[in-house]
Motif scaffolding. Sequence first.
Motif, mmCIF file in Angstrom:
data_model
loop_
_atom_site.group_PDB
_atom_site.id
_atom_site.type_symbol
_atom_site.label_atom_id
_atom_site.label_comp_id
_atom_site.label_asym_id
_atom_site.label_seq_id
_atom_site.Cartn_x
_atom_site.Cartn_y
_atom_site.Cartn_z
ATOM 1 N N ALA A 1 1.083 4.003 -3.101
ATOM 2 C CA ALA A 1 0.851 5.450 -2.957
ATOM 3 C C ALA A 1 1.983 6.241 -3.610
ATOM 4 O O ALA A 1 1.736 7.269 -4.270
ATOM 5 N N ASP B 1 -1.221 1.648 -10.142
ATOM 6 C CA ASP B 1 -2.168 1.420 -9.059
ATOM 7 C C ASP B 1 -1.658 0.304 -8.144
ATOM 8 O O ASP B 1 -0.560 -0.222 -8.343
ATOM 9 N N GLU B 2 -2.461 -0.057 -7.168
ATOM 10 C CA GLU B 2 -2.022 -1.063 -6.199
ATOM 11 C C GLU B 2 -1.805 -2.428 -6.843
ATOM 12 O O GLU B 2 -0.845 -3.130 -6.524
ATOM 13 N N ASP C 1 1.738 8.765 -7.461
ATOM 14 C CA ASP C 1 2.029 10.203 -7.461
ATOM 15 C C ASP C 1 2.613 10.599 -8.826
ATOM 16 O O ASP C 1 3.713 10.172 -9.182
ATOM 17 N N ALA D 1 0.819 -1.224 0.000
ATOM 18 C CA ALA D 1 0.000 0.000 0.000
ATOM 19 C C ALA D 1 0.850 1.270 0.000
ATOM 20 O O ALA D 1 0.594 2.175 -0.820
ATOM 21 N N PRO D 2 1.872 1.398 0.861
ATOM 22 C CA PRO D 2 2.667 2.625 0.790
ATOM 23 C C PRO D 2 3.455 2.759 -0.514
ATOM 24 O O PRO D 2 3.619 3.870 -1.034
#
Length: 180
Positions: free
Chosen positions: A24, A42-43, A28, A20-21
């Motif tokens: 993120a 994306d994830e 960006d 997840a981090p």
Amino acid sequence: MVTLETPRLILRRWREEDIAPMAAINADPEVMRWIRDGSVLDERQTRGRVRAWESEWESQGFGLFAVEIRSTGELAGFTGLSVPDFLPEVLPAVEVGWRLGRSHWGQGLATEAAAAAVRFGFEERGLERIVSIAQVGNDASERIMAKLGMRLFREAVNPTGGRRVRVFEMSSDQYVTTTR
């Protein structure tokens, strides 16, 4: 399992809680501006990349480390070694690369992490040459390459994104000379 430590960082293998981090960071647009065609991930895509990075550890004996901030345990991004298959004209080669979240820019963390990865490549894995590749205009990455002691080797076009890139390199002999 290889783990490297620097004064401010822990470079380690990937964990499930890193997805997840890292996703993120990959989402960006400013972080991804200089990566391939600039598209964000994306994830699901990030999970696939992490799987591929871990697979490279198994097949090559090196790979991309998760970069953790020692004082907080926060995932800052990645650094490490990989084979730059996307740019066949520089092969055979091993590339040192990095990607940190914006909140970690401008603190010398990418240089600190990449220097540890270069040291690992030359001293622990016996590599003869390490390259680093940056899109033309990515001055921040080129400054890191210079701080690592790398020299401009050539310019090329990245066929996966069509953008011009600069390839920097360092030989094991240059590494020994710069670390004395």
